[in-house]
Design a protein around this motif. Structure first.
Motif, PDB file in Angstrom:
ATOM      1  N   ALA A  30       0.811  -1.217   0.000  1.00 28.77           N
ATOM      2  CA  ALA A  30       0.000   0.000   0.000  1.00 28.77           C
ATOM      3  C   ALA A  30       0.842   1.263   0.000  1.00 28.77           C
ATOM      4  O   ALA A  30       0.298   2.370  -0.034  1.00 28.77           O
ATOM      5  CB  ALA A  30      -0.936   0.007   1.224  1.00 28.77           C
ATOM      6  N   GLY A  31       2.169   1.096   0.031  1.00 27.69           N
ATOM      7  CA  GLY A  31       3.049   2.263  -0.021  1.00 27.69           C
ATOM      8  C   GLY A  31       3.131   2.838  -1.420  1.00 27.69           C
ATOM      9  O   GLY A  31       2.583   2.289  -2.384  1.00 27.69           O
ATOM     10  N   MET A  32       3.860   3.939  -1.567  1.00 31.50           N
ATOM     11  CA  MET A  32       3.928   4.633  -2.854  1.00 31.50           C
ATOM     12  C   MET A  32       4.507   3.737  -3.948  1.00 31.50           C
ATOM     13  O   MET A  32       3.973   3.656  -5.048  1.00 31.50           O
ATOM     14  CB  MET A  32       4.766   5.902  -2.717  1.00 31.50           C
ATOM     15  CG  MET A  32       4.140   6.972  -1.849  1.00 31.50           C
ATOM     16  SD  MET A  32       5.072   8.532  -1.877  1.00 31.50           S
ATOM     17  CE  MET A  32       6.641   8.027  -1.173  1.00 31.50           C
ATOM     18  N   VAL A  63       8.093  18.651  -1.638  1.00 29.59           N
ATOM     19  CA  VAL A  63       7.543  17.309  -1.827  1.00 29.59           C
ATOM     20  C   VAL A  63       8.717  16.375  -2.093  1.00 29.59           C
ATOM     21  O   VAL A  63       9.357  16.478  -3.139  1.00 29.59           O
ATOM     22  CB  VAL A  63       6.538  17.264  -2.995  1.00 29.59           C
ATOM     23  CG1 VAL A  63       6.019  15.846  -3.191  1.00 29.59           C
ATOM     24  CG2 VAL A  63       5.381  18.232  -2.746  1.00 29.59           C
ATOM     25  N   PRO A  64       9.033  15.470  -1.172  1.00 30.44           N
ATOM     26  CA  PRO A  64      10.194  14.587  -1.359  1.00 30.44           C
ATOM     27  C   PRO A  64      10.050  13.732  -2.613  1.00 30.44           C
ATOM     28  O   PRO A  64       8.953  13.275  -2.939  1.00 30.44           O
ATOM     29  CB  PRO A  64      10.172  13.708  -0.098  1.00 30.44           C
ATOM     30  CG  PRO A  64       9.392  14.490   0.909  1.00 30.44           C
ATOM     31  CD  PRO A  64       8.367  15.237   0.120  1.00 30.44           C
ATOM     32  N   PRO A  65      11.157  13.489  -3.336  1.00 31.20           N
ATOM     33  CA  PRO A  65      11.092  12.659  -4.540  1.00 31.20           C
ATOM     34  C   PRO A  65      10.902  11.186  -4.211  1.00 31.20           C
ATOM     35  O   PRO A  65      10.453  10.406  -5.042  1.00 31.20           O
ATOM     36  CB  PRO A  65      12.451  12.901  -5.203  1.00 31.20           C
ATOM     37  CG  PRO A  65      13.366  13.254  -4.063  1.00 31.20           C
ATOM     38  CD  PRO A  65      12.504  14.003  -3.093  1.00 31.20           C
ATOM     39  N   GLU A  97      14.992  22.002  -4.808  1.00 29.34           N
ATOM     40  CA  GLU A  97      14.875  20.894  -3.876  1.00 29.34           C
ATOM     41  C   GLU A  97      16.250  20.534  -3.306  1.00 29.34           C
ATOM     42  O   GLU A  97      16.392  20.234  -2.121  1.00 29.34           O
ATOM     43  CB  GLU A  97      14.245  19.688  -4.573  1.00 29.34           C
ATOM     44  CG  GLU A  97      12.746  19.791  -4.756  1.00 29.34           C
ATOM     45  CD  GLU A  97      12.334  20.800  -5.823  1.00 29.34           C
ATOM     46  OE1 GLU A  97      13.209  21.254  -6.585  1.00 29.34           O
ATOM     47  OE2 GLU A  97      11.134  21.126  -5.890  1.00 29.34           O
ATOM     48  N   HIS A  98      17.259  20.573  -4.175  1.00 28.27           N
ATOM     49  CA  HIS A  98      18.631  20.314  -3.724  1.00 28.27           C
ATOM     50  C   HIS A  98      19.011  21.272  -2.599  1.00 28.27           C
ATOM     51  O   HIS A  98      19.555  20.857  -1.558  1.00 28.27           O
ATOM     52  CB  HIS A  98      19.581  20.481  -4.915  1.00 28.27           C
ATOM     53  CG  HIS A  98      21.034  20.504  -4.537  1.00 28.27           C
ATOM     54  ND1 HIS A  98      21.751  19.368  -4.227  1.00 28.27           N
ATOM     55  CD2 HIS A  98      21.914  21.553  -4.422  1.00 28.27           C
ATOM     56  CE1 HIS A  98      23.008  19.700  -3.937  1.00 28.27           C
ATOM     57  NE2 HIS A  98      23.122  21.010  -4.059  1.00 28.27           N
ATOM     58  N   VAL A 137       6.081  16.866   9.851  1.00 27.62           N
ATOM     59  CA  VAL A 137       5.918  18.256   9.424  1.00 27.62           C
ATOM     60  C   VAL A 137       5.736  18.328   7.905  1.00 27.62           C
ATOM     61  O   VAL A 137       4.862  19.056   7.401  1.00 27.62           O
ATOM     62  CB  VAL A 137       7.139  19.094   9.861  1.00 27.62           C
ATOM     63  CG1 VAL A 137       7.098  20.481   9.220  1.00 27.62           C
ATOM     64  CG2 VAL A 137       7.175  19.219  11.379  1.00 27.62           C
ATOM     65  N   ILE A 138       6.549  17.575   7.161  1.00 27.47           N
ATOM     66  CA  ILE A 138       6.448  17.597   5.698  1.00 27.47           C
ATOM     67  C   ILE A 138       5.080  17.094   5.250  1.00 27.47           C
ATOM     68  O   ILE A 138       4.430  17.704   4.382  1.00 27.47           O
ATOM     69  CB  ILE A 138       7.579  16.763   5.069  1.00 27.47           C
ATOM     70  CG1 ILE A 138       8.913  17.515   5.199  1.00 27.47           C
ATOM     71  CG2 ILE A 138       7.285  16.463   3.599  1.00 27.47           C
ATOM     72  CD1 ILE A 138      10.119  16.733   4.690  1.00 27.47           C
ATOM     73  N   GLN A 139       4.616  15.978   5.828  1.00 23.43           N
ATOM     74  CA  GLN A 139       3.326  15.426   5.428  1.00 23.43           C
ATOM     75  C   GLN A 139       2.175  16.354   5.798  1.00 23.43           C
ATOM     76  O   GLN A 139       1.217  16.514   5.039  1.00 23.43           O
ATOM     77  CB  GLN A 139       3.127  14.045   6.057  1.00 23.43           C
ATOM     78  CG  GLN A 139       4.072  12.988   5.510  1.00 23.43           C
ATOM     79  CD  GLN A 139       4.044  12.904   3.984  1.00 23.43           C
ATOM     80  OE1 GLN A 139       2.976  12.907   3.372  1.00 23.43           O
ATOM     81  NE2 GLN A 139       5.224  12.833   3.374  1.00 23.43           N
TER      82      GLN A 139
END
Length: 401
Positions: A13-15, A178-180, A260-261, A295-297
């Protein structure tokens, strides 16, 4: 292959797991699937995927991957186990060993090198048990390893192979990070030392070193690459058919989109690179990784309306230098993954689709028990044929002086 197979996918069920399932159940598949068993602890996401895909072959099952008995039950009767549980969750070796115990073939999406080296040491155990394990079968590692095999096959003697991956985004700038891929993996790539193969031996290199600028076609343009922790450099130069050609250098370098870098560099500067060591906050010990993830989510969830439509472009390429017939030669294999309607619903189509390709080739071609990296198991020609079905643009060139 005429037999209908049963596949167990852990972390389904993960990405990445969801993407692998999508491709396995697509009309591109070259195997007959009797049942695709999705195991996860997130019932809500499993139910949503089942409802969306509406395929009777897909079944959903609860799994606490830390429970050895539950893990054994999950693998019983399967032809192959796909381990898409995040590597840094800490279950890689337990799942790997459980597959051997169950006599079930195994793939995973990579172990950042550390686990990959440990797993390769089980070669004889898997061979004697008649079980196949192929490690790191996503895009990088995975397809990238096969690219290196293709380059090496073009040269009689190999001095060096340098492997690169670059991503860029087109469209309005995203004000939300948004993390890659998983946050822990990105932080490890930016904060941890890595091994590169230099002067015929593995050498530890500091994070964010080995900086190299390369001009690429649009939309990438001028890209700055850096060494990063990965598994390809630990396996490719030691592979049969490559090692004997005299290779003295193998490196893997990463480029993420510029903004993002900068964000990941800043987070590492702030101390998040040491993401597992707890800090005390108001008397409670917490992991920086858990705080950052939360925090990101939350930020993504609360700012969905601010996230613009962007398109991701990836380029994977390896440059090999050596000799053909005694003359200096250079071989280059390149794979470009551009936006395509086929990728709708995938978070990372390249990784998910390549994992699906690997599983299908394992199940449709003669088995070779043992533990392998992709460059030691797959034939580049048959692999690329499947990749091209998924609109991956592959070019191979060779120049002889």
């Amino acid at each position: 292959m005429t037999k209908k197979v049963i596949i167990s996918i852990l972390g389904g069920a993960g990405m990445m797991g969801q993407g692998i399932i999508r491709d396995l159940l697509s009309d591109r598949t070259i195997i007959e699937i009797a049942e695709l068993r999705m195991f996860d602890s997130d019932r809500k996401r499993m139910a949503a995927l089942r409802a969306e895909l509406d395929d009777a072959r897909l079944t959903a099952h609860d799994l606490d991957v830390s429970d050895p008995r539950a893990l054994a039950r999950a693998l019983a009767g399967s032809d192959v186990c796909i381990n898409s549980v995040p590597t840094l969750a800490g279950h890689q070796m337990a799942i790997f060993e459980a597959a051997l115990g169950a006599g079930v073939d195994y793939v995973d999406l990579g172990g950042l090198g550390t686990y990959t080296v440990k797993q390769l040491q089980w070669q004889e155990r898997f061979r004697q048990a008649g079980v196949v394990a192929v490690l790191g079968v996503g895009a990088d590692p995975g397809m990238s390893n096969v690219i290196c095999r293709a380059v090496a096959d073009e040269l009689d003697e190999v001095d060096s192979i340098n492997l690169y991956w670059a991503a860029t985004l087109t469209g309005p700038e995203n004000p939300v990070l948004v993390p890659p891929y998983s946050v822990s993996t990105v932080l490890a790539e930016y904060a941890h030392p890595c091994l590169q193969f230099l002067d015929g031996r593995h050498v530890e290199c500091a994070p964010q070193t080995g900086v190299e600028t390369i001009d690429l076609p649009e939309p990438w343009g001028r890209c700055e690459f850096m060494y990063s922790i990965h598994s390809e450099q630990l396996t490719v130069p030691l592979a049969d058919g490559i090692r004997e050609k005299g290779i003295k250098e193998f490196t893997w370098k990463l480029h993420l989109p510029h903004r993002e870098h900068e964000a990941w560099v800043g987070l590492v500067k702030a101390g998040f690179g040491d993401y597992d060591r707890t800090v005390e906050v108001n008397g409670v010990a917490v992991r920086p990784l858990d705080v950052l993830n939360a925090v990101i989510q939350r930020n993504i969830a609360e700012n969905q309306d601010r996230i613009p439509s962007q398109q991701s472009h990836e380029i994977h390429f390896a440059i090999g230098r050596g000799r053909v017939g005694g003359k200096p030669a250079t071989a280059r294999c390149q794979v470009i993954v551009r936006p395509n309607a086929m990728y709708a619903g995938y978070v990372d189509a390249a990784t998910s689709m390549n994992a699906s390709i690997a599983v299908q080739l394992m199940l449709s071609e003669p088995r070779r028990p043992g533990v392998y990296a992709p460059e030691a198991y797959f034939n580049a020609t048959s692999y690329f044929r499947e990749a091209e079905k998924r609109h991956f643009d592959i070019t191979m060139t060779r120049q002889i002086a």
